[in-house]
Design a protein around this motif. Structure first.
Motif, PDB file in Angstrom:
ATOM      1  N   CYS A 100       0.799  -1.235   0.000  1.00 14.93           N
ATOM      2  CA  CYS A 100       0.000   0.000   0.000  1.00 14.93           C
ATOM      3  C   CYS A 100       0.833   1.288   0.000  1.00 14.93           C
ATOM      4  CB  CYS A 100      -0.920   0.020   1.219  1.00 14.93           C
ATOM      5  SG  CYS A 100      -2.163  -1.284   1.216  1.00 14.93           S
ATOM      6  N   ARG A 101       2.140   1.166  -0.007  1.00 14.53           N
ATOM      7  CA  ARG A 101       2.978   2.363   0.245  1.00 14.53           C
ATOM      8  C   ARG A 101       2.824   3.445  -0.824  1.00 14.53           C
ATOM      9  NH1 ARG A 101       9.153   0.216  -0.936  1.00 14.53           N
ATOM     10  NH2 ARG A 101       8.598  -1.182  -2.654  1.00 14.53           N
ATOM     11  N   ASN A 102       2.426   3.071  -2.048  1.00 15.57           N
ATOM     12  CA  ASN A 102       2.235   4.075  -3.099  1.00 15.57           C
ATOM     13  C   ASN A 102       0.773   4.253  -3.496  1.00 15.57           C
ATOM     14  OD1 ASN A 102       5.025   4.695  -3.396  1.00 15.57           O
ATOM     15  ND2 ASN A 102       5.299   2.787  -4.549  1.00 15.57           N
ATOM     16  N   GLN A 104      -2.542   6.051  -2.835  1.00 17.21           N
ATOM     17  CA  GLN A 104      -2.974   7.282  -2.183  1.00 17.21           C
ATOM     18  C   GLN A 104      -4.344   7.169  -1.525  1.00 17.21           C
ATOM     19  OE1 GLN A 104      -0.798   9.833  -1.933  1.00 17.21           O
ATOM     20  NE2 GLN A 104       0.624   8.497  -3.049  1.00 17.21           N
ATOM     21  N   TYR A 139       4.853   4.010   6.604  1.00 23.39           N
ATOM     22  CA  TYR A 139       3.767   3.662   5.689  1.00 23.39           C
ATOM     23  C   TYR A 139       2.518   3.230   6.449  1.00 23.39           C
ATOM     24  CZ  TYR A 139       7.763   3.487   2.531  1.00 23.39           C
ATOM     25  OH  TYR A 139       8.906   3.805   1.823  1.00 23.39           O
TER      26      TYR A 139
END
Length: 369
Positions: A100-102, A104, A139
């Motif tokens: 999920c780090r990228n 939004q 994150y």
């Protein structure tokens, strides 16, 4: 909101998280679950309208299978367009935050049920788990810790957007209070003399749960009227069964295996012993407290949140069997102390009641919108 609960294996949801999911479903949220299905999925999960996804996470962080699990999880989150991921257990939660780090439009709420690094933890735990958790915290939108040591460390060192303390997963003390047993009949069922002093431990038969130390303490007490029953299964079962013969307590120590009647066994016992080297915040220990049992347990993180030394029982060094011998002897030889410890624990556990925990979680989920 559309929410996905993620755990490494299915038993975590079955054991701890169904009331949390039900609270969210009752509020009108869609909740699905993803985990490695290592046991049959409980019907309640389907009854609540949850979709169940089998993702073959492995408990070992070194397993190559976790990479394919990560890819499958990332695709699931993208395809189903979840608003929030509620993640639990270290391996699954590492995969969630990397996936999920990228993204939004997805928030991540990570509940740490006990970091693998803690005061007294092996150096390898600090070298491996601490830097990973610290890095992944950036994150993490909301980090929930369930004991005070983890909360204080996270507050001081981690970069999660929000860090919260919630006292455990919640214990249904009212349900426990409704359980009534015939103590003598239950002891006969367990193969324990009705007039014995009964010591109980609950936990998987592994190195961390440290049943070996209590077995050796029982031998040193050298009292044929003290019996010890252990509920749980695990890799050390053969070793521990051999140990009780070597210690000449094979007539006093009984292995009961996996049990669904833990509360009944608690109510048939005289003292709960919990010698683990590592815990987050043990539900088994909380159940024993709610049953009004005095406790002898290891002086470690999590246990210190639950047991007040000298009021609800004794906190002892998990590696020193003589401390267990001394503490058990004090409880055994003093009926009034047994009763006062038990009553104190019944009151102390109310802080960790399920309704209270659910209300705190409800407020946190509201914040996450």
């Amino acid at each position: 909101m559309k929410i996905l609960f993620v755990t490494t294996i299915s038993s975590t949801v079955h054991t701890f998280l169904i009331p949390h999911i039900r609270m969210l479903v009752d509020q009108g949220h869609q909740v699905d679950v993803a985990f490695n299905i290592v046991q049959e999925v409980k019907p309640e999960i389907f009854d609540m309208g949850c979709k169940v996804y089998n993702i073959e996470f492995q408990r070992s962080p070194m397993s190559r299978k976790n990479f394919s699990a990560y890819k499958k999880l990332k695709n699931l989150i993208l395809n189903e367009k979840y608003d929030l991921i509620s993640t639990h257990t270290p391996v699954a939660s590492a995969c969630v935050r990397l996936a999920c780090r990228n993204m939004q439009d997805v928030k991540v709420m990570y509940t740490a049920h006990g970091f693998h690094f803690y005061k007294g933890a092996p150096l390898k735990n600090w070298l491996l788990y601490y830097p990973i958790e610290k890095w992944l915290s950036k994150y993490t939108d909301i980090l929930i810790t369930i004991n005070t040591e983890d909360y204080e460390r996270a507050e001081a060192s981690f970069k999660a957007k929000k860090i919260k303390y919630v006292p455990g997963v919640g214990l249904d003390t009212k349900k426990i209070q409704t359980v009534v047993i015939d103590k003598q009949l239950k002891r006969k069922e367990l193969g324990v003399p009705t007039d014995a002093f009964l010591v109980l431990s609950v936990g998987e038969l592994n190195k961390n749960k440290n049943h070996e130390t209590v077995i050796k303490a029982i031998a040193k007490l050298n009292n044929p009227n003290i019996f010890y029953v252990i509920c749980g299964k695990g890799s050390l079962e053969s070793y521990l069964k051999k140990l009780i013969f070597e210690q000449k307590v094979n007539n006093q120590v009984k292995f009961l295996g996996y049990r669904k009647d833990i509360i009944e066994i608690c109510k048939a016992s005289d003292v709960f012993v919990f010698p683990s080297f590592r815990e987050g915040l043990s539900v088994a220990l909380m159940e024993a407290m709610a049953c009004g049992l005095p406790v002898v347990c290891s002086d470690i993180r999590g246990n210190r949140d639950l047991i007040v030394n000298g009021k609800g029982g004794f906190l002892v060094n998990p590696g020193i069997e003589e401390e267990f011998v001394s503490a058990l002897q004090k409880v055994f030889s003093n009926d009034s102390k047994q009763k006062s410890f038990g009553k104190f624990n019944e009151q102390a556990i109310k802080k960790f009641e399920l309704h209270s925990v659910i209300m705190q979680l409800k407020n946190i989920y509201l914040y996450s919108k």
